[in-house]
Write a protein that holds these residues in place. Structure first.
Motif, PDB file in Angstrom:
ATOM      1  N   VAL A  55     -10.663   0.019  -9.035  1.00 62.01           N
ATOM      2  CA  VAL A  55      -9.616   0.970  -9.405  1.00 62.01           C
ATOM      3  C   VAL A  55      -8.507   1.027  -8.351  1.00 62.01           C
ATOM      4  O   VAL A  55      -7.328   1.195  -8.690  1.00 62.01           O
ATOM      5  CB  VAL A  55     -10.221   2.370  -9.644  1.00 62.01           C
ATOM      6  CG1 VAL A  55     -10.819   2.933  -8.369  1.00 62.01           C
ATOM      7  CG2 VAL A  55      -9.170   3.316 -10.198  1.00 62.01           C
ATOM      8  N   VAL A  56      -8.840   0.864  -7.050  1.00 62.02           N
ATOM      9  CA  VAL A  56      -7.795   0.916  -6.036  1.00 62.02           C
ATOM     10  C   VAL A  56      -6.851  -0.279  -6.151  1.00 62.02           C
ATOM     11  O   VAL A  56      -5.654  -0.178  -5.869  1.00 62.02           O
ATOM     12  CB  VAL A  56      -8.395   1.015  -4.611  1.00 62.02           C
ATOM     13  CG1 VAL A  56      -9.170   2.302  -4.432  1.00 62.02           C
ATOM     14  CG2 VAL A  56      -9.254  -0.186  -4.285  1.00 62.02           C
ATOM     15  N   VAL A  57      -7.371  -1.425  -6.571  1.00 62.29           N
ATOM     16  CA  VAL A  57      -6.524  -2.601  -6.791  1.00 62.29           C
ATOM     17  C   VAL A  57      -5.611  -2.379  -7.995  1.00 62.29           C
ATOM     18  O   VAL A  57      -4.466  -2.832  -8.017  1.00 62.29           O
ATOM     19  CB  VAL A  57      -7.392  -3.862  -6.976  1.00 62.29           C
ATOM     20  CG1 VAL A  57      -6.523  -5.081  -7.253  1.00 62.29           C
ATOM     21  CG2 VAL A  57      -8.244  -4.103  -5.731  1.00 62.29           C
ATOM     22  N   PHE A  60      -2.587  -0.740  -6.869  1.00 62.59           N
ATOM     23  CA  PHE A  60      -1.664  -1.698  -6.259  1.00 62.59           C
ATOM     24  C   PHE A  60      -0.869  -2.445  -7.330  1.00 62.59           C
ATOM     25  O   PHE A  60       0.354  -2.603  -7.225  1.00 62.59           O
ATOM     26  CB  PHE A  60      -2.442  -2.691  -5.389  1.00 62.59           C
ATOM     27  CG  PHE A  60      -1.607  -3.840  -4.894  1.00 62.59           C
ATOM     28  CD1 PHE A  60      -0.726  -3.668  -3.840  1.00 62.59           C
ATOM     29  CD2 PHE A  60      -1.694  -5.089  -5.499  1.00 62.59           C
ATOM     30  CE1 PHE A  60       0.056  -4.721  -3.390  1.00 62.59           C
ATOM     31  CE2 PHE A  60      -0.916  -6.142  -5.060  1.00 62.59           C
ATOM     32  CZ  PHE A  60      -0.043  -5.961  -3.994  1.00 62.59           C
ATOM     33  N   LEU A  61      -1.556  -2.914  -8.369  1.00 64.45           N
ATOM     34  CA  LEU A  61      -0.882  -3.634  -9.449  1.00 64.45           C
ATOM     35  C   LEU A  61       0.119  -2.731 -10.163  1.00 64.45           C
ATOM     36  O   LEU A  61       1.205  -3.191 -10.553  1.00 64.45           O
ATOM     37  CB  LEU A  61      -1.922  -4.165 -10.442  1.00 64.45           C
ATOM     38  CG  LEU A  61      -2.844  -5.268  -9.920  1.00 64.45           C
ATOM     39  CD1 LEU A  61      -3.902  -5.608 -10.969  1.00 64.45           C
ATOM     40  CD2 LEU A  61      -2.040  -6.514  -9.563  1.00 64.45           C
ATOM     41  N   PHE A  62      -0.220  -1.460 -10.337  1.00 63.43           N
ATOM     42  CA  PHE A  62       0.695  -0.505 -10.948  1.00 63.43           C
ATOM     43  C   PHE A  62       1.986  -0.401 -10.130  1.00 63.43           C
ATOM     44  O   PHE A  62       3.098  -0.447 -10.660  1.00 63.43           O
ATOM     45  CB  PHE A  62       0.001   0.851 -11.060  1.00 63.43           C
ATOM     46  CG  PHE A  62       0.909   1.978 -11.484  1.00 63.43           C
ATOM     47  CD1 PHE A  62       1.815   1.833 -12.525  1.00 63.43           C
ATOM     48  CD2 PHE A  62       0.856   3.200 -10.822  1.00 63.43           C
ATOM     49  CE1 PHE A  62       2.642   2.877 -12.907  1.00 63.43           C
ATOM     50  CE2 PHE A  62       1.679   4.247 -11.197  1.00 63.43           C
ATOM     51  CZ  PHE A  62       2.587   4.078 -12.242  1.00 63.43           C
ATOM     52  N   LEU A  76      -0.739   2.069  -3.996  1.00 65.97           N
ATOM     53  CA  LEU A  76       0.367   2.264  -4.931  1.00 65.97           C
ATOM     54  C   LEU A  76       1.693   2.036  -4.214  1.00 65.97           C
ATOM     55  O   LEU A  76       2.571   1.312  -4.702  1.00 65.97           O
ATOM     56  CB  LEU A  76       0.309   3.671  -5.518  1.00 65.97           C
ATOM     57  CG  LEU A  76       1.519   4.126  -6.350  1.00 65.97           C
ATOM     58  CD1 LEU A  76       1.715   3.235  -7.563  1.00 65.97           C
ATOM     59  CD2 LEU A  76       1.346   5.590  -6.777  1.00 65.97           C
ATOM     60  N   GLU A  77       1.836   2.633  -3.049  1.00 68.85           N
ATOM     61  CA  GLU A  77       3.065   2.444  -2.266  1.00 68.85           C
ATOM     62  C   GLU A  77       3.191   1.001  -1.787  1.00 68.85           C
ATOM     63  O   GLU A  77       4.293   0.443  -1.767  1.00 68.85           O
ATOM     64  CB  GLU A  77       3.061   3.401  -1.070  1.00 68.85           C
ATOM     65  CG  GLU A  77       4.230   3.225  -0.119  1.00 68.85           C
ATOM     66  CD  GLU A  77       5.571   3.581  -0.737  1.00 68.85           C
ATOM     67  OE1 GLU A  77       6.601   3.342  -0.077  1.00 68.85           O
ATOM     68  OE2 GLU A  77       5.611   4.097  -1.880  1.00 68.85           O
ATOM     69  N   MET A  78       2.064   0.356  -1.410  1.00 64.88           N
ATOM     70  CA  MET A  78       2.111  -1.040  -0.975  1.00 64.88           C
ATOM     71  C   MET A  78       2.596  -1.940  -2.098  1.00 64.88           C
ATOM     72  O   MET A  78       3.343  -2.898  -1.867  1.00 64.88           O
ATOM     73  CB  MET A  78       0.727  -1.495  -0.500  1.00 64.88           C
ATOM     74  CG  MET A  78       0.261  -0.846   0.798  1.00 64.88           C
ATOM     75  SD  MET A  78       1.431  -1.008   2.156  1.00 64.88           S
ATOM     76  CE  MET A  78       1.611  -2.775   2.222  1.00 64.88           C
ATOM     77  N   GLY A  79       2.186  -1.654  -3.334  1.00 65.25           N
ATOM     78  CA  GLY A  79       2.678  -2.430  -4.466  1.00 65.25           C
ATOM     79  C   GLY A  79       4.188  -2.315  -4.617  1.00 65.25           C
ATOM     80  O   GLY A  79       4.883  -3.307  -4.888  1.00 65.25           O
TER      81      GLY A  79
END
Length: 313
Positions: free
Chosen positions: A4-6, A9-11, A201-204
């Motif tokens: 779910v954490v990945v 990131f994709l989002f 999320l911010e890293m994405g």
């Protein structure tokens, strides 16, 4: 099934690529960074409190040499194949000889979700592997001469925010031990995954901003951003097996070796090698290597660790 954490990131990656107005407050990103570093350090310190520290010294020496070797290999490839100038080759090589806290945090979560055990000193490896690559990168770019401001450089390297938070929180975890940490585990342990999801999320969103630099500099950065972590993963795998780590411990060391810094090293390189172009190193480390490790690398590295270091069960 993707963790779910990945998915967070994709989002963020897709939202940024679509030029969405989604944006997290800068203060929240900074707070999450501090939280994750403290949580990782506390967990590592708690583990160290349960074992003797002296036997770890040979392992620490080995992982330091691993980081130095990665930096030298990356520099040689960037100079010979990528034809980077000395400053940019040294700066980018330092990124790949150092480590990514976020990638390590995702790997910790990946192992914890699957109840795969690992050695507690992995958090110590994280702290000590961040520094040697910075020093080697600066020497490669500058050489050692009478104009080197060693005092300023040492302060930036050893007392930078990331290293200070990791070492300080590890010391707290070690001194407090499991019983002393019990009152704060609800904050730093149980909220870890939620904080990591927001951070990714911010890293994405950040990664999506570097796509332009990748287009400008052709396929070499893309190839290097994938090939270098794979090569480093083999070095980390060999080192982990030689140190006698468990499959979970080998996995974390491989993840550290294969990751690339985008926080501590850029800050140090801006100070020591200001003529290097940070867009090149960040486009490769953050735009290519970070997503590759999250989506493909971590499961692959664990399979290699299980195959060569024994069944994790």
């Amino acid at each position: 099934m993707i963790d779910v954490v990945v998915l967070f990131f994709l989002f963020g990656l897709l939202a940024g690529a679509a030029r969405s107005e989604l944006k997290l407050p800068a203060a929240l990103y900074e707070t999450l960074s501090v939280f994750l570093l403290l949580a990782i350090g506390l967990k590592g310190g708690e583990g160290l409190a349960k074992q003797a520290v002296l036997p770890l010294l040979p392992q620490l020496g080995s992982v330091i040499l691993l980081g130095v070797a990665q930096t030298l290999i990356a520099y040689s490839l960037l100079r010979a194949v990528g034809r980077f100038d000395r400053a940019n080759a040294a700066s980018t090589a330092a990124h790949y000889g150092s480590v990514s806290v976020a990638t390590f945090a995702v790997a910790l979560n990946w192992l914890a979700t699957r109840a795969i055990p690992f050695e507690s000193q992995a958090a110590v490896f994280l702290a000590v592997m961040e520094i040697p690559a910075i020093l080697v990168g600066i020497v490669l770019a500058r050489g050692i001469n009478r104009h080197t401001n060693w005092r300023r450089l040492a302060h930036e390297t050893f007392l930078g925010k990331g290293v200070t938070l990791l070492l300080g929180s590890m010391a707290i975890g070690w001194l407090a031990g499991p019983d002393g940490l019990a009152p704060i585990k609800g904050v730093f342990y149980e909220l870890f995954k939620g904080a990591l999801a927001l951070f990714l999320l911010e890293m994405g969103l950040i990664v999506s901003r570097h796509f332009g630099t990748l287009r400008q500099h052709g396929l070499f950065l893309v190839g290097f951003g994938i090939a270098m972590p794979l090569l480093s993963a083999l070095l980390g795998l060999t080192t982990g097996i030689a140190l006698g780590l468990s499959p979970g411990g080998v996995t974390l060391l491989v993840v550290l070796a294969a990751s690339a810094s985008y926080i501590a090293v850029p800050a140090a390189m801006r100070l020591a090698v200001p003529e290097a172009n940070p867009a090149l190193s960040l486009a490769a480390s953050l735009g290519i290597t970070f997503p590759f490790n999250l989506l493909v690398g971590i499961p692959l590295y664990h399979r290699l660790a299980v195959h060569f270091a024994g069944d994790s069960a």
